[in-house]
Design a protein around this motif. Structure first.
Motif, PDB file in Angstrom:
ATOM      1  N   ALA A 103       0.840  -1.202   0.000  1.00 57.59           N
ATOM      2  CA  ALA A 103       0.000   0.000   0.000  1.00 57.59           C
ATOM      3  C   ALA A 103       0.874   1.251   0.000  1.00 57.59           C
ATOM      4  N   VAL A 104       1.929   1.244   0.809  1.00 52.43           N
ATOM      5  CA  VAL A 104       2.862   2.378   0.823  1.00 52.43           C
ATOM      6  C   VAL A 104       3.503   2.558  -0.552  1.00 52.43           C
ATOM      7  N   ARG A 105       3.973   1.462  -1.125  1.00 55.39           N
ATOM      8  CA  ARG A 105       4.608   1.545  -2.445  1.00 55.39           C
ATOM      9  C   ARG A 105       3.623   2.063  -3.501  1.00 55.39           C
ATOM     10  N   ALA A 106       2.385   1.610  -3.431  1.00 57.47           N
ATOM     11  CA  ALA A 106       1.384   2.030  -4.412  1.00 57.47           C
ATOM     12  C   ALA A 106       1.058   3.514  -4.286  1.00 57.47           C
ATOM     13  N   VAL A 107       0.898   3.979  -3.055  1.00 58.33           N
ATOM     14  CA  VAL A 107       0.624   5.400  -2.839  1.00 58.33           C
ATOM     15  C   VAL A 107       1.782   6.240  -3.348  1.00 58.33           C
ATOM     16  N   ARG A 108       3.009   5.817  -3.071  1.00 56.71           N
ATOM     17  CA  ARG A 108       4.182   6.543  -3.553  1.00 56.71           C
ATOM     18  C   ARG A 108       4.236   6.567  -5.080  1.00 56.71           C
ATOM     19  N   ALA A 109       3.701   5.527  -5.698  1.00 64.73           N
ATOM     20  CA  ALA A 109       3.672   5.464  -7.166  1.00 64.73           C
ATOM     21  C   ALA A 109       2.501   6.253  -7.746  1.00 64.73           C
ATOM     22  N   GLY A 110       1.685   6.835  -6.885  1.00 69.31           N
ATOM     23  CA  GLY A 110       0.558   7.645  -7.341  1.00 69.31           C
ATOM     24  C   GLY A 110      -0.661   6.859  -7.759  1.00 69.31           C
ATOM     25  N   LYS A 111      -0.743   5.590  -7.341  1.00 69.72           N
ATOM     26  CA  LYS A 111      -1.885   4.757  -7.701  1.00 69.72           C
ATOM     27  C   LYS A 111      -2.982   4.853  -6.637  1.00 69.72           C
ATOM     28  N   HIS A 112      -4.224   4.814  -7.086  1.00 66.33           N
ATOM     29  CA  HIS A 112      -5.342   4.668  -6.166  1.00 66.33           C
ATOM     30  C   HIS A 112      -5.325   3.232  -5.642  1.00 66.33           C
ATOM     31  N   VAL A 113      -5.666   3.061  -4.357  1.00 66.19           N
ATOM     32  CA  VAL A 113      -5.478   1.764  -3.711  1.00 66.19           C
ATOM     33  C   VAL A 113      -6.775   1.248  -3.092  1.00 66.19           C
ATOM     34  N   LEU A 114      -7.217   0.092  -3.569  1.00 65.41           N
ATOM     35  CA  LEU A 114      -8.293  -0.659  -2.916  1.00 65.41           C
ATOM     36  C   LEU A 114      -7.597  -1.764  -2.134  1.00 65.41           C
ATOM     37  N   LEU A 115      -7.627  -1.655  -0.821  1.00 71.15           N
ATOM     38  CA  LEU A 115      -6.787  -2.461   0.061  1.00 71.15           C
ATOM     39  C   LEU A 115      -7.634  -3.433   0.870  1.00 71.15           C
ATOM     40  N   GLU A 116      -7.395  -4.721   0.690  1.00 70.67           N
ATOM     41  CA  GLU A 116      -8.153  -5.701   1.462  1.00 70.67           C
ATOM     42  C   GLU A 116      -7.993  -5.453   2.964  1.00 70.67           C
ATOM     43  N   LYS A 117      -9.052  -5.721   3.695  1.00 70.02           N
ATOM     44  CA  LYS A 117      -8.971  -5.597   5.136  1.00 70.02           C
ATOM     45  C   LYS A 117      -8.342  -6.858   5.718  1.00 70.02           C
ATOM     46  N   PRO A 118      -7.680  -6.768   6.870  1.00 68.81           N
ATOM     47  CA  PRO A 118      -7.362  -5.541   7.599  1.00 68.81           C
ATOM     48  C   PRO A 118      -6.309  -4.723   6.850  1.00 68.81           C
ATOM     49  N   MET A 198      -7.996 -11.069  12.729  1.00 68.96           N
ATOM     50  CA  MET A 198      -7.563 -10.331  11.546  1.00 68.96           C
ATOM     51  C   MET A 198      -8.407 -10.695  10.327  1.00 68.96           C
ATOM     52  N   ALA A 199      -9.069 -11.831  10.370  1.00 69.12           N
ATOM     53  CA  ALA A 199      -9.848 -12.316   9.228  1.00 69.12           C
ATOM     54  C   ALA A 199     -11.312 -11.912   9.391  1.00 69.12           C
ATOM     55  N   MET A 200     -12.152 -12.826   9.838  1.00 71.08           N
ATOM     56  CA  MET A 200     -13.575 -12.521   9.997  1.00 71.08           C
ATOM     57  C   MET A 200     -13.839 -11.575  11.155  1.00 71.08           C
ATOM     58  N   GLY A 201     -13.041 -11.700  12.219  1.00 72.34           N
ATOM     59  CA  GLY A 201     -13.314 -10.933  13.430  1.00 72.34           C
ATOM     60  C   GLY A 201     -13.297  -9.438  13.250  1.00 72.34           C
ATOM     61  N   THR A 202     -12.528  -8.955  12.283  1.00 73.69           N
ATOM     62  CA  THR A 202     -12.455  -7.503  12.102  1.00 73.69           C
ATOM     63  C   THR A 202     -13.807  -6.917  11.684  1.00 73.69           C
ATOM     64  N   SER A 254     -17.428 -12.169  18.552  1.00 71.62           N
ATOM     65  CA  SER A 254     -16.875 -13.524  18.493  1.00 71.62           C
ATOM     66  C   SER A 254     -16.821 -13.981  17.046  1.00 71.62           C
ATOM     67  N   SER A 255     -15.865 -14.850  16.779  1.00 74.68           N
ATOM     68  CA  SER A 255     -15.764 -15.434  15.451  1.00 74.68           C
ATOM     69  C   SER A 255     -14.904 -16.689  15.534  1.00 74.68           C
ATOM     70  N   THR A 256     -15.038 -17.546  14.549  1.00 77.12           N
ATOM     71  CA  THR A 256     -14.201 -18.744  14.460  1.00 77.12           C
ATOM     72  C   THR A 256     -13.984 -19.095  13.000  1.00 77.12           C
ATOM     73  N   ASP A 382     -10.622   6.109  10.495  1.00 73.25           N
ATOM     74  CA  ASP A 382     -11.467   4.957  10.804  1.00 73.25           C
ATOM     75  C   ASP A 382     -10.635   3.673  10.780  1.00 73.25           C
ATOM     76  N   SER A 383      -9.838   3.501   9.731  1.00 67.53           N
ATOM     77  CA  SER A 383      -9.023   2.286   9.596  1.00 67.53           C
ATOM     78  C   SER A 383      -7.977   2.180  10.699  1.00 67.53           C
ATOM     79  N   THR A 384      -7.408   3.309  11.097  1.00 67.44           N
ATOM     80  CA  THR A 384      -6.417   3.300  12.172  1.00 67.44           C
ATOM     81  C   THR A 384      -7.072   2.932  13.502  1.00 67.44           C
ATOM     82  N   ALA A 385      -8.252   3.488  13.769  1.00 64.58           N
ATOM     83  CA  ALA A 385      -8.987   3.152  14.987  1.00 64.58           C
ATOM     84  C   ALA A 385      -9.349   1.667  15.012  1.00 64.58           C
ATOM     85  N   GLN A 386      -9.658   1.121  13.848  1.00 62.98           N
ATOM     86  CA  GLN A 386      -9.988  -0.299  13.757  1.00 62.98           C
ATOM     87  C   GLN A 386      -8.796  -1.167  14.165  1.00 62.98           C
TER      88      GLN A 386
END
Length: 408
Positions: A103-118, A198-202, A254-256, A382-386
């Motif tokens: 994500a850092v590399r993409a932003v530096r390259a000037g690309k718009h970023v759709l970033l999977e969560k988390p 990090m997966a479903m729980g987020t 909760s999640s599993t 929002d993402s940082t708070a998450q």
């Protein structure tokens, strides 16, 4: 049943549209199994999106992926996609531990970023990523953490029914059956920031934050079941966490990833405090109160099935004695596969019954890039708070936050 089958079939087989001449060209970093659902299928019905290129660590895998999904170009590396001036946007569905670096590399390259969560491995990385000076310049790249379910009509309708100041308790849960994952999956590799939280729980953690409209004060408990061997060490496959919020309310999540044989829909249930309702039809010596329990079933993948259940408890009391004169319940339910069905403030927003949450998300992402209004957004704060909330739970569990990348 027939309507559901038709809707789901169309969701995976959407009508093809003519692409505009200035359509945004996407490159995908990694031939990930989530990419068709998250981007490739939704892009088919979006006139302003073209999936142009893919790269993977194994070029042969990338070539097979491109052939299977009709992607015109295969690049030798992720960096080749970032260096291509013909690529406007990148989708990053890589393992969690690689999100921050690319994500850092993409932003530096000037690309718009759709970033999977988390978005990152932990809050430290999130703070750095979303504070990059490149994101605050004129014509800055757009970056979005892909919380797709938050763009779906049923979630927006559900959230609009709730006054966060009245919320006293929220419970949210999700699961993946045991047969749908194994400990060899990337979800269970600690070195690349694996774990159920990090997966479903987020998704469940985000629901608590959004419905209280606040960040938790503390994680009061976090019980986990986790692996203790090799690369799987410290990777939770099951958790139950409890948080205290600023108004004193309690949130439970909760999640599993090792659940029962039958897949159960995700859900979130909100309980509100008792509130006084104006009612001119009552005698002057009486007053009316209401409390609610609202549940969104199918919180994460609403296109398959969802239902909002609203349970209203009413009581009319004597002002003098406080004793109940009359009490009753009114139970209703709602569905909203489109914003038109959601009605109210959402009625004029675009959408079709076959649009997945990923398609609604793509609509918002393109609109943001084009400078148009979006019905919802997930910003860097929002993402940082998450990630702070996830770190808080991992610390309480004793497993510790996921490790930071060596990339700087």
């Amino acid at each position: 049943m027939a309507a559901m089958i038709s809707r789901v079939w169309s969701a995976f087989n959407p009508p093809l549209v003519t692409k505009k001449d200035d359509a945004l060209k996407f490159g995908i970093l990694g031939a990930a199994s989530i990419a068709p659902l998250s981007l490739i299928i939704p892009a088919k019905s979006h006139p302003e999106v073209v999936v142009q290129a893919v790269a993977a660590r194994d070029r042969l895998k990338a070539e097979a992926f491109a052939k299977s999904h009709g992607i015109p170009e295969v690049k030798d590396s992720y960096q080749d996609i970032l260096d291509d001036p013909n690529i406007d946007c990148v989708f990053i569905p890589l393992p969690n531990g690689l999100h921050y670096e690319w994500a850092v590399r993409a932003v530096r390259a000037g690309k718009h970023v759709l970033l999977e969560k988390p978005s990152t491995s932990n809050a430290t990385e999130a703070k750095i990523l979303f504070s990059m000076p490149e994101l605050f310049q004129p014509n800055a790249p757009v970056i979005l953490e892909a919380f797709h379910n938050r763009f779906y009509p049923s979630w927006n309708l559900f959230k609009s029914m709730i006054n966060p100041a009245d919320v006293v308790h929220v419970v949210s849960s999700s699961m993946i059956p045991w047969w749908a994952s194994s400990n060899n999956d990337i979800h269970f590799n600690y070195n690349i920031s694996g774990g159920t939280m990090m997966a479903m729980g987020t998704y469940n953690y985000a629901a608590l934050r959004l419905l209280f409209d606040a960040d938790p004060v503390e994680c009061t408990s976090c019980e986990t079941k986790a692996y203790t061997d090799g690369v799987h060490n410290k990777c939770d496959y099951d958790f139950q966490a409890k948080f205290r919020f600023p108004n004193g309310g309690i949130g439970e999540a909760s999640s599993t990833l090792q659940g029962g044989t039958i897949l159960k829909p995700s859900f979130v249930t909100v309980t509100t405090r008792e509130v006084l309702l104006p009612d001119d039809s009552l005698p002057d010596d009486q007053e009316k109160y209401r409390s609610q329990v609202l549940t969104l079933n199918g919180m994460i993948h609403g296109v398959f099935w969802h239902r909002i259940d609203i349970r209203n408890k009413f009581e009319v009391r004597s002002k003098e004695t406080g004793k109940a004169v009359k009490s009753w319940e009114e139970n209703t339910s709602r569905k909203a596969y489109t914003f038109k069905e959601a009605g109210g403030e959402f009625a004029d927003l675009p959408g079709e019954t076959f649009w997945m949450s990923y398609r609604y998300q793509l609509e918002a992402f393109v609109n943001k890039i084009r400078g148009r209004k979006t019905q919802h957004w997930v910003d860097g704060q929002d993402s940082t708070a998450q990630m702070r909330m996830i770190d808080m739970a991992y610390e309480k569990s004793g497993l510790g936050p996921r490790p930071s990348s060596s990339f700087s």
